[in-house]
Structure formats: C-alpha cells, structure tokens
Write an enzyme that holds these catalytic residues in place. Structure first.
Site, PDB file in Angstrom:
ATOM      1  N   HIS A   1      -7.570  -5.618   0.434  1.00  0.00           N
ATOM      2  CA  HIS A   1      -6.384  -4.785   0.596  1.00  0.00           C
ATOM      3  C   HIS A   1      -5.575  -5.298   1.787  1.00  0.00           C
ATOM      4  CE1 HIS A   1      -4.079  -1.211  -0.254  1.00  0.00           C
ATOM      5  NE2 HIS A   1      -4.131  -0.826   1.009  1.00  0.00           N
TER       6      HIS A   1
ATOM      7  N   ASP B   1      -9.641  -5.815  -3.917  1.00  0.00           N
ATOM      8  CA  ASP B   1      -9.124  -4.625  -3.227  1.00  0.00           C
ATOM      9  C   ASP B   1     -10.010  -3.427  -3.557  1.00  0.00           C
ATOM     10  OD1 ASP B   1      -7.696  -2.494  -2.201  1.00  0.00           O
ATOM     11  OD2 ASP B   1      -5.742  -3.358  -2.718  1.00  0.00           O
TER      12      ASP B   1
ATOM     13  N   SER C   1       0.830  -1.205   0.000  1.00  0.00           N
ATOM     14  CA  SER C   1       0.000   0.000   0.000  1.00  0.00           C
ATOM     15  C   SER C   1       0.872   1.265   0.000  1.00  0.00           C
ATOM     16  CB  SER C   1      -0.942  -0.069   1.206  1.00  0.00           C
ATOM     17  OG  SER C   1      -1.908   0.937   1.155  1.00  0.00           O
TER      18      SER C   1
END
Ligand code: NAG
Length: 411
Positions: free
Chosen positions: A152, A120, A41
C-alpha cells in the site's frame, strides 16, 4: 537590544493572520479544459468523489490504491466482494438528479487511470477493479495496472522502500521501478508527453488554505502546497492544472512536503507545464480523523461526497482561484503555450541501476539532503541528519559548508 529582539519576533510570527510562509493562493493562466486529479488511498477515494461531483470541470483522474465512490455504506464497502457496482451507479444518478453533483454524462469519455498493487493488504486490490467498473458504467476510458507487486503506497521509480516491503519508514511511497505519476498523467492527458524533467526547478510554494475553509472544523491544514513549473511563472503563458491528494498519514502535519516532492509528480509537471495543487488535510481527533485522512466515510457529515462537502467545497474554491486568470494579478489569459522543457533527451529521473554485486552510497540527483544506498540490486533512499549534505567525494554525509554547489535547489 531587547527591542530589536522583539521586533524580529514580530516580523517572524506576525504578518496578516496568515501562517508564516504561507501566501495567498494566486491565480494563473490555466487551460480549464485540462484539469486532472489524482490521489493515493483516502486521497484516491476523494479524488474519485471530486471527479464524479465536479465531472463537468475535471478531465480525468488517477486513483492509486483507492476505493469506489460512495462505497462507505454498510455492506457496500465492508469487503470488496460486497461492493455492488450497480448500487453505487444508482447512488451517483440519484445524487445528480437531486442536483448534489454534476450530471454523470460528463464522465463519458473521461480518462481514468487505476493502480492497485498485488501485495496491498491495507486496501484489497479488488476495490481497484470495482472502482474501474463503476467508471466504465458511465463511459470512462480506463487504463489499469494491477500486476505490480506493490504494497500500500505510491509507486515511484526513484524513492521509497523496495516495492513489496513495508513503506512506513518512507511514508507509504515505494520504489517499484515504475513511474506512477508519469504513466498516469500520460494517460490522462493523452500521450505525447515530454519525459519527466531531471529536477523540479520551479517553485513549490505554501499557500493559505484558511480563506477556502481549511481549518480544524474541516480537518484540513491552514496551509497547502502548490507547484509552479518554471514555464508557468510567466502568466501570459497558458498551463495545465492537476490536483493531487495525499493519503492518510501523509499530510503536512505528518511529513511536511514529502508527498509533494517524492511521488515524481513535480518532475512530470515541470517538463509538461502543469501547475499542481496539493491540498492538505490535517488530523483532528475530535471529528474522528486522527490520521489526516480525506473524508470518504462521512466523518464530517452526510454531504461529504457531494459538492456541499466541506473538503470538496474548499478544494473546489482553490481550483477556481488557481484557474481563474485574474488580470489584476498580472495574469494575461492568452493562449500561448510555454515551450515544453523535457524533450526526448531529458532524464527519466531514474537513478543508475543498482547491480547485484555492488554495495555503495550514491548522491541523489537534485537534492543534497538525500542519498541512496545501493545494495543487492535495489536502492533505498536515505536522508542526511539536519545540517548535513551528502558528499560524493567521501561517500557520506558531511557539513553543508564542505559540500559545494548544493544550495540552489533547497528551500
Ligand atoms: C457515451 O457516448 C457515446 C457517444 O455519444 C454513446 O454512444 C455511449 O452510449 C455513451 N456511453 C454511456 C455509458 O453513456
């Protein structure tokens, strides 16, 4: 009596201005042609920034659920569909011309692994494809995985919520029956990898980040983590180096060392003699970073994505320290490689499959604080309350003293 008490406190909290438990980061015997990085991320975003900025030093990068270099600009990164890869490529070339980053010619032939889960909804999976294309413009040798039904989070084969379920409770780490760390590192370092060790038997140390610029000003913690595999403790042996960036809400402030310990990277590192640096961001509301994200949108000012960015500079200084085999610290820059400890018979770290028709609690290999609930074909990692260990004899958590053989690998 009172004096004794004060003396103990002094020993506990004093030392030399360094946070309790955090030592000065040591230098090791690192083969500097093998330095790789990864991140999830916002950690994936800064991993790509770092790779592009220091491309003369970094051999490869694994980006999990990230976004492309420099896509913070309005209309560049609003939605993945508005990301124009050629614009980002031009920004890279311009920054290199201005000597703000290394020449992107270094990226030609570099190894890149890109992971983005199909479920995600935090970062659109299309961003993964865009960042892969951006690497390809400069000749990156990419491998991708876009087909796993992951939300995610970091994909593992042993820890976290089920792959497609919210992983907030397991800190954005998901059990996808997919060893993300192992598959990524194998690609970056060219296959022929030993399988992950069954436990991370080396040392996960805390080091002082402040001497490198880690402070509230740079939205970084005063302490980071570094893993020294068993095979790298003898500094006459040459090892590899990997830098792993956590995602938002995964910093030491948020979850201590869970990211370091539960993404499967330590077992890969242990088996293949890779020192792993886990630099730590920290929340700072005053700079607009309440969730301890790494800076990929400029909350620390315009330099954030080039070599002068506060976080980039700090991590680079750590990289130089770790890889600069200082002979005064007992390091001997020889080229003897430690023996590979994994071997074809080592466990992959995968727990026994959970069959559809079982419901049971099982011990978690290598760490008695944890256990798994195996039900309906999936397993969920659970943690005993403080002071308790999982006792396989009774199938539940029990007082530590009543569970023999558990102390060895606990910090
Ligand atoms: C990468 O290097 C090869 C060999 O030198 C060259 O043929 C190729 O054009 C380069 N690719 C890019 C994208 O610069």
């Amino acid at each position: 009596m009172k004096l004794t008490w004060i003396w103990k406190l002094a020993v506990l909290f004093q030392v030399s201005g360094v946070t309790l438990g955090a030592e000065k980061l040591q230098s090791y015997n690192v083969d500097r042609s093998t330095i790789t990085i990864s991140g999830l991320s916002s950690g994936g975003a800064i991993a790509m920034q770092y790779h592009v900025a220091f491309s003369s030093e970094i051999k490869g990068a694994a980006i999990f659920a990230g976004v492309p270099f420099g896509c913070y600009k309005v209309n560049y990164c609003m939605y993945a569909s508005t990301v124009i890869v050629s614009n980002l490529a031009k920004d890279i070339t311009d920054l290199a011309t201005a000597n703000k980053i290394d020449n992107p010619r270094n990226l030609n032939g570099t190894k890149v692994f890109v992971f983005h889960g199909t479920r995600d909804t935090t970062v659109d999976p299309a961003f993964g494809r865009k960042l892969e294309q951006l690497y390809q413009v400069f000749g990156g040798v990419t491998k991708n995985e876009y087909t796993i039904g992951a939300v995610h989070g970091f994909p593992t084969n042993f820890y976290g919520a089920p792959c497609g379920s919210s992983s907030a409770a397991t800190y954005y780490i998901n059990n996808c029956n997919y060893h993300g760390s192992n598959i990524a590192m194998n690609h970056l370092l060219g296959g022929s990898f030993a399988p992950p060790a069954s436990s991370a038997a080396g040392q996960l140390l805390q080091y002082d980040q402040t001497e490198f610029g880690g402070s509230a000003v740079s939205s970084m913690d005063s302490t980071g983590f570094v893993y020294i595999p068993t095979g790298c403790q003898d500094k006459t042996r040459q090892c590899k180096l990997h830098i792993a960036f956590h995602g938002c809400a995964q910093s030491k402030t948020n979850l201590n060392d869970i990211y370091a310990r539960k993404i499967g990277m330590l077992e890969v590192a242990e088996a293949n003699n890779i020192i792993v640096l886990f630099p730590q961001a920290a929340p700072n509301i005053l700079v607009g970073n309440p969730n301890a994200c790494w800076d990929w949108w400029g909350y620390l000012g315009a330099n954030f994505l080039n070599k002068d960015g506060a976080q980039m500079k700090a991590v680079h200084a750590m990289q130089l320290r770790v890889s600069n085999c200082e002979q005064s610290t007992g390091c001997n820059p020889s080229v003897t490689e430690p023996p590979v400890t994994g071997g074809p018979t080592a466990s992959t770290g995968a727990p026994r499959e959970c069959e559809d028709n079982t419901v049971e609690f099982r011990p978690f290999p290598g760490d008695c604080r944890y256990y798994t609930l195996c039900a309906c074909g999936t397993s969920v990692l659970l943690e005993c309350a403080s002071g308790l260990y999982f006792d396989p004899v009774i199938g539940k958590c029990n007082f530590m003293q009543l569970v023999p053989g558990c102390d060895a690998n606990l910090s």
